[in-house]
Design an enzyme around this catalytic site. Structure first.
Site, short mmCIF file in Angstrom:
data_model
loop_
_atom_site.label_atom_id
_atom_site.label_comp_id
_atom_site.label_asym_id
_atom_site.label_seq_id
_atom_site.Cartn_x
_atom_site.Cartn_y
_atom_site.Cartn_z
N ARG A 28 2.73 6.33 -5.48
CA ARG A 28 1.86 5.79 -4.45
C ARG A 28 2.49 4.53 -3.89
O ARG A 28 2.94 3.68 -4.66
CB ARG A 28 0.51 5.42 -5.07
CG ARG A 28 -0.20 6.60 -5.68
CD ARG A 28 -1.26 6.12 -6.67
NE ARG A 28 -1.90 7.27 -7.29
CZ ARG A 28 -2.68 7.20 -8.36
NH1 ARG A 28 -2.91 6.04 -8.94
NH2 ARG A 28 -3.23 8.29 -8.85
N ASP A 49 1.46 1.13 -1.70
CA ASP A 49 0.24 0.41 -1.33
C ASP A 49 0.13 0.22 0.18
O ASP A 49 1.11 0.39 0.91
CB ASP A 49 0.25 -0.98 -1.98
CG ASP A 49 -0.16 -0.91 -3.44
OD1 ASP A 49 -0.89 0.02 -3.81
OD2 ASP A 49 0.27 -1.80 -4.21
N TYR A 66 13.92 0.27 -4.78
CA TYR A 66 13.09 -0.49 -3.84
C TYR A 66 13.89 -1.64 -3.25
O TYR A 66 14.78 -2.20 -3.93
CB TYR A 66 11.87 -1.09 -4.56
CG TYR A 66 10.72 -0.14 -4.77
CD1 TYR A 66 9.76 0.05 -3.77
CD2 TYR A 66 10.56 0.54 -5.97
CE1 TYR A 66 8.69 0.91 -3.97
CE2 TYR A 66 9.49 1.41 -6.17
CZ TYR A 66 8.56 1.59 -5.16
OH TYR A 66 7.49 2.42 -5.35
N ARG A 94 6.98 -6.49 -6.62
CA ARG A 94 6.41 -7.63 -5.93
C ARG A 94 6.21 -8.84 -6.85
O ARG A 94 6.32 -9.99 -6.40
CB ARG A 94 5.11 -7.23 -5.24
CG ARG A 94 5.40 -6.28 -4.05
CD ARG A 94 4.18 -5.51 -3.58
NE ARG A 94 3.13 -6.40 -3.13
CZ ARG A 94 1.91 -5.99 -2.77
NH1 ARG A 94 1.61 -4.68 -2.80
NH2 ARG A 94 1.01 -6.84 -2.39
#
Lengths: 245, 245
Positions: A50, A52, A110, A197
């Site tokens: 998933r 965000d 990422y 993050r």
């Protein structure tokens, strides 16, 4: 039934993330509706993970089962005509019926983009996190080495149900600057919720000289989310690539 | 009364262009409202030129008269706090009371960005014109030389009231490719309405091999808008710089 795999890119700005939720525009539902327009089937599109709300993807992977006889290339062209401008199918292929884009992913990469500028940049406001403070990218690059390898990343996860372990292996991590942009690349065998993050939020503290370059090891050992930096905002985050065996 | 000059950048996507119009979000009105919140005055912000809906600016210039005693730097900081994220004041300075950002401009530089890719790019959809056909940028670079110098550009203007002459001087024009991006830079002593976009629309016909490389001279001589290429869409266009004596 056949199993079709898509490689997708999307601008996360106007999506409430990947996963279908009531009364929200999501990537998953947008894809499922577009496929339904072509095949008439209500398929379930499974993503590698998933993303965000506001998080972007350059190389998200998803798969779905269908009884349609369309070739992968015909699927790509037909579904593309039903998709809005902020999603793009980059590749389509037919895969083994058992292929599962989530469970079978062995690595994900990422990228997080920071713009450290005192000036607002109207063009990048949805595509990078603007940090008003100038950051020392060399200190961030030095500090990030402590994340490499296998660790318990409990200090870098937001609580999330159904996790058995917070041990993950970071295979690659780097911090680079070009002009006013700093990008952080992290490739791992898997990621905890908000892991990229919170790692970036921690590296920003180091880049601002608020925390010492050698703080990462202690934060990992503390196994306490409160010890790490804040969760950096979603607009700087991109899912770049998902790898399979 | 003092005269304050701003250098501005803005993402034109969500603006109906520069000029104030009823019930539309425009750059001019957004700036005037922000200044009013700081000084209490209803000022008139004069831009170096109008940009159309969807057209971007990296270095638009504007000025306004005010009785406020704020320094230019204090103006920049105070007005910035009242502006949305898609406009940025890059510089502020005090100029002679007679300075007029429109009439006194001696040169403007526009850039037009084309993405020639069969694949949609979700991130550039508002920031470049996507041409589905591969373009020959070398032919476009060769053809564009015929625009250099002083010509009657009537073939490259959309009808617009109150123009005395369509003679303009192009001081610089270039076409460059990096990867899937082609950008066209044009600097002139002034521009007619839709001039950059119709020049680019013409160069795209040449890049697609629909029109010969040497067609520009004949189109200029025809003084007929129907002879030139179509007006390229607004999302690829950026006002880069405005120069004064």
């Amino acid at each position: 039934m056949r199993n079709i795999k898509f490689v997708l890119s999307y601008d996360g700005t106007d999506f409430k993330g990947w996963q279908t939720q009531p009364d929200c525009r999501t990537v998953q539902e947008t894809l499922e509706n577009a496929i339904k327009e072509i095949t008439g089937e209500k398929v379930h599109v499974l993503g590698s993970g998933r993303t965000d709300a506001g998080v972007h993807a350059v190389g998200q992977v998803a798969n779905f089962r269908t009884s349609s006889r369309l070739t992968p290339d015909a699927f790509l062209r037909a579904v593309t005509t039903k998709l809005p401008e902020d999603i793009c199918i980059r590749e389509a292929s037919e895969v083994d019926y058992s292929f599962d884009s989530s469970r079978h992913a062995v690595r994900k990469l990422y990228r997080y983009i920071i713009l450290d500028s005192p000036l607002k940049n109207p063009f990048m406001r949805k595509y990078a996190f603007r940090c008003k403070h100038r950051l020392d990218a060399r200190k961030m690059a030095e500090a990030c080495k402590a994340f490499l390898g296998t660790h318990d990343f409990h200090s870098f996860e937001t609580n999330w149900p159904n996790r058995n372990t917070s041990i993950r292996t970071i295979l690659h991590i780097s911090v680079n600057r070009v002009g006013e942009f700093i990008w952080v690349d992290i490739e791992a065998d898997g990621f905890l919720y908000n892991m990229v993050r919170s790692i970036v939020g921690t590296l920003i503290q180091i880049g601002r000289d608020r925390w010492p370059v050698d703080c990462v090891k202690k934060i990992l050992e503390a196994q306490d989310r409160m010890e790490a930096g804040p969760t950096a905002p979603p607009e700087g985050l991109y899912l770049m690539r998902v790898s399979y065996e």
